[in-house]
Design an enzyme around this catalytic site. Structure first.
Site, PDB file in Angstrom:
ATOM      1  N   SER A  99      -5.207  -2.325 -18.156  1.00 32.57           N
ATOM      2  CA  SER A  99      -4.987  -3.284 -17.073  1.00 32.57           C
ATOM      3  C   SER A  99      -5.909  -4.485 -17.285  1.00 32.57           C
ATOM      4  O   SER A  99      -7.002  -4.348 -17.850  1.00 32.57           O
ATOM      5  CB  SER A  99      -5.332  -2.623 -15.741  1.00 32.57           C
ATOM      6  OG  SER A  99      -5.489  -3.598 -14.729  1.00 32.57           O
ATOM      7  N   CYS A 130      -7.696  -5.756 -15.169  1.00 30.79           N
ATOM      8  CA  CYS A 130      -8.918  -5.645 -14.361  1.00 30.79           C
ATOM      9  C   CYS A 130     -10.063  -4.983 -15.133  1.00 30.79           C
ATOM     10  O   CYS A 130     -11.170  -4.854 -14.602  1.00 30.79           O
ATOM     11  CB  CYS A 130      -8.663  -4.921 -13.053  1.00 30.79           C
ATOM     12  SG  CYS A 130      -8.393  -3.175 -13.262  1.00 30.79           S
ATOM     13  N   TYR A 160     -11.205   1.877 -10.832  1.00 30.95           N
ATOM     14  CA  TYR A 160      -9.994   1.893 -11.666  1.00 30.95           C
ATOM     15  C   TYR A 160     -10.297   1.291 -13.036  1.00 30.95           C
ATOM     16  O   TYR A 160      -9.904   1.826 -14.078  1.00 30.95           O
ATOM     17  CB  TYR A 160      -8.906   1.090 -10.949  1.00 30.95           C
ATOM     18  CG  TYR A 160      -7.594   0.995 -11.668  1.00 30.95           C
ATOM     19  CD1 TYR A 160      -6.735   2.091 -11.725  1.00 30.95           C
ATOM     20  CD2 TYR A 160      -7.182  -0.199 -12.266  1.00 30.95           C
ATOM     21  CE1 TYR A 160      -5.515   1.994 -12.364  1.00 30.95           C
ATOM     22  CE2 TYR A 160      -5.961  -0.298 -12.907  1.00 30.95           C
ATOM     23  CZ  TYR A 160      -5.128   0.802 -12.949  1.00 30.95           C
ATOM     24  OH  TYR A 160      -3.915   0.708 -13.583  1.00 30.95           O
ATOM     25  N   LYS A 203     -10.032   2.981 -16.809  1.00 25.52           N
ATOM     26  CA  LYS A 203      -9.204   2.401 -17.877  1.00 25.52           C
ATOM     27  C   LYS A 203     -10.064   2.072 -19.110  1.00 25.52           C
ATOM     28  O   LYS A 203      -9.610   2.259 -20.246  1.00 25.52           O
ATOM     29  CB  LYS A 203      -8.486   1.151 -17.367  1.00 25.52           C
ATOM     30  CG  LYS A 203      -7.358   1.463 -16.389  1.00 25.52           C
ATOM     31  CD  LYS A 203      -6.238   2.202 -17.079  1.00 25.52           C
ATOM     32  CE  LYS A 203      -5.056   2.500 -16.181  1.00 25.52           C
ATOM     33  NZ  LYS A 203      -4.026   3.309 -16.855  1.00 25.52           N
TER      34      LYS A 203
HETATM   35  O1  GFB Z   1      -2.266  -7.566  -6.058  1.00 26.36           O
HETATM   36  P1  GFB Z   1      -3.554  -7.274  -5.388  1.00 26.36           P
HETATM   37  O2  GFB Z   1      -3.540  -6.202  -4.364  1.00 26.36           O
HETATM   38  O3  GFB Z   1      -4.657  -6.848  -6.433  1.00 26.36           O
HETATM   39  O4  GFB Z   1      -4.099  -8.611  -4.670  1.00 26.36           O
HETATM   40  P2  GFB Z   1      -5.661  -7.557  -7.486  1.00 26.36           P
HETATM   41  C1  GFB Z   1      -4.101  -9.853  -5.310  1.00 26.36           C
HETATM   42  C2  GFB Z   1      -4.513 -10.935  -4.342  1.00 26.36           C
HETATM   43  O5  GFB Z   1      -3.482 -11.109  -3.358  1.00 26.36           O
HETATM   44  C3  GFB Z   1      -5.802 -10.677  -3.563  1.00 26.36           C
HETATM   45  C4  GFB Z   1      -4.058 -11.156  -2.064  1.00 26.36           C
HETATM   46  O6  GFB Z   1      -6.528 -11.884  -3.470  1.00 26.36           O
HETATM   47  C5  GFB Z   1      -5.280 -10.248  -2.186  1.00 26.36           C
HETATM   48  O7  GFB Z   1      -6.209 -10.502  -1.127  1.00 26.36           O
HETATM   49  N1  GFB Z   1      -3.065 -10.740  -1.062  1.00 26.36           N
HETATM   50  C6  GFB Z   1      -2.540 -11.554  -0.115  1.00 26.36           C
HETATM   51  C7  GFB Z   1      -2.540  -9.518  -0.879  1.00 26.36           C
HETATM   52  N2  GFB Z   1      -1.720 -10.882   0.685  1.00 26.36           N
HETATM   53  C8  GFB Z   1      -1.691  -9.600   0.228  1.00 26.36           C
HETATM   54  C9  GFB Z   1      -1.001  -8.436   0.673  1.00 26.36           C
HETATM   55  O8  GFB Z   1      -0.249  -8.418   1.643  1.00 26.36           O
HETATM   56  N3  GFB Z   1      -1.194  -7.301  -0.073  1.00 26.36           N
HETATM   57  C10 GFB Z   1      -2.026  -7.278  -1.171  1.00 26.36           C
HETATM   58  N4  GFB Z   1      -2.153  -6.127  -1.861  1.00 26.36           N
HETATM   59  N5  GFB Z   1      -2.717  -8.378  -1.575  1.00 26.36           N
HETATM   60  C11 GFB Z   1      -5.503  -5.237  -8.552  1.00 26.36           C
HETATM   61  C12 GFB Z   1      -6.432  -4.083  -8.698  1.00 26.36           C
HETATM   62  O9  GFB Z   1      -6.284  -6.287  -8.155  1.00 26.36           O
HETATM   63  O10 GFB Z   1      -4.868  -5.613  -9.733  1.00 26.36           O
HETATM   64  C13 GFB Z   1      -5.868  -2.993  -9.487  1.00 26.36           C
HETATM   65  O11 GFB Z   1      -6.830  -3.648  -7.419  1.00 26.36           O
HETATM   66  C14 GFB Z   1      -5.011  -3.439 -10.657  1.00 26.36           C
HETATM   67  O12 GFB Z   1      -6.952  -2.267  -9.970  1.00 26.36           O
HETATM   68  C15 GFB Z   1      -4.141  -4.631 -10.359  1.00 26.36           C
HETATM   69  O13 GFB Z   1      -5.832  -3.778 -11.738  1.00 26.36           O
HETATM   70  C16 GFB Z   1      -3.448  -5.190 -11.564  1.00 26.36           C
HETATM   71  O14 GFB Z   1      -4.929  -8.411  -8.479  1.00 26.36           O
HETATM   72  O15 GFB Z   1      -6.768  -8.247  -6.767  1.00 26.36           O
END
Ligand code: GFB
Length: 313
Positions: A108, A110, A137, A141
């Site tokens: 990933s 991350c 996570y 990885k």
């Molecule tokens: O996709 P996401 O959950 O994960 O969030 P990451 C990306 C961004 O979108 C963050 C914003 O800045 C969140 O605050 N966001 C806005 C939201 N609205 C929403 C919402 O309704 N739901 C969610 N989930 N986010 C992940 C990692 O990080 O990336 C994992 O936690 C993994 O480990 C994945 O590596 C690829 O991109 O921040």
């Protein structure tokens, strides 16, 4: 890769695994082994070892993992660290012990430091502290990558590791508490439109930037790497462009047809400020993504609507 070779695809019901399965089938690979969680608990060392001793797959695709969005990662570090270590250790060890010819481990973006240079080259690994919201996570990885490299160095195993950027597509998780941002915003926009709501609430500030790759493009890259890449050095798989969360929310609202306002929930974390992979290495080998973000979101929204209507989501 021979179309008659046996391939064990671990995680075939997930976002990544299901895309790889569709692709293997459409390309005519006839001996793809899959097992549901009920049939084979990948966290159980003994049952995984038995399964590999019986089936002796030539190729192993390690697409099984505990995954989730920023909130789930932040709130359940034990499950993300331990669950992933167990799954990947069992798969990688058993693949070696039963003589698998090749293994593809999915990492990933991350894994890279929170403040890595952008776009992030593969050489940025372990160059600085991780983003705290997904440190557990990421550490799992990184351990998986290092275990594959250790088997390559010590035993000459052909175990390779691909680092995909943020992914989306059919069979994604649309549960708002545990999903990633793209499926969450698709669902929120769909529900806001249908209920006549005036506002859609987005987490954080909207300023973080993310790169999104359609999972069918990732499946294409996985097949490409299985056929063309035999190097234990990690390789990035990205789309080449990033977008702010605000821009993503606007694009999704446009595709879904929700014309209300965006609200911001500052109590939710932003996570890492930017995560754009440098994919020059895989590009130089001859692989490029094909699905634009707009088309990919529109296709995913069609899938989501079909699933919702059929009661599947
Ligand atoms: O996709 P996401 O959950 O994960 O969030 P990451 C990306 C961004 O979108 C963050 C914003 O800045 C969140 O605050 N966001 C806005 C939201 N609205 C929403 C919402 O309704 N739901 C969610 N989930 N986010 C992940 C990692 O990080 O990336 C994992 O936690 C993994 O480990 C994945 O590596 C690829 O991109 O921040």
């Amino acid at each position: 890769m021979d179309r008659n070779e046996s391939i064990f695809l671990a995680g075939h019901r997930g976002l990544v695994g299901s895309a790889i399965l569709r692709r293997l089938k459409s390309d005519g690979f006839g001996r793809v082994l899959t097992r549901s969680h009920a049939e084979l608990d990948l966290t159980n060392k003994a049952v995984v070892a038995d399964f590999f001793a019986r089936e002796k797959p030539a190729i192993v695709i390690a697409a099984a993992a505990r995954v989730g969005g920023i909130k789930a990662n932040n709130e359940q570090p034990v499950e993300f660290l331990l669950g992933n270590l167990e799954i990947q250790n069992n798969l990688i060890r058993a693949a070696h012990e039963q003589g698998a010819r090749k293994l593809l481990f999915l990492g990933s973006s991350c894994i890279y430091p929170k403040f890595a240079p952008q776009p992030i080259p593969e050489s940025a690994l372990l160059g600085g502290p991780l983003e705290p919201t997904n440190e557990a996570y990421a550490l799992a990885k990184i351990a998986g990558i290092k275990l594959c490299q250790a088997y390559a160095r010590e035993y000459g195993a052909n175990f390779i590791s691909a680092m995909p950027t943020n992914l989306y597509g059919p069979n994604d998780n649309f549960d708002l508490a545990t999903s990633h941002v793209l499926p969450a915003l698709l669902r929120k926009a769909h529900e806001a439109k249908n209920s006549g709501a005036r506002e859609l609430v987005v987490w954080g500030s909207g300023t973080p930037r993310r790169e999104f790759l359609h999972v069918d493009d990732l499946a294409d890259a996985c097949l490409f790497l299985l056929q063309n890449y035999d190097n234990p050095e990690i390789i990035n798989v990205g789309a080449g462009e990033d977008i702010s969360i605000r821009e993503l929310a606007e694009l999704i609202c446009e595709i879904v047809g929700f014309d209300g306002a965006l609200g911001w929930d500052a109590s939710q974390p932003d996570g890492t400020p930017r995560k754009l992979l440098d994919s020059a290495k895989i590009h130089s080998l001859g692989w490029k993504p094909k699905i634009s973000l707009r088309d990919g979101i529109a296709r995913t929204y069609e899938w989501f609507q079909r699933e919702t209507l059929s009661g599947g989501s």
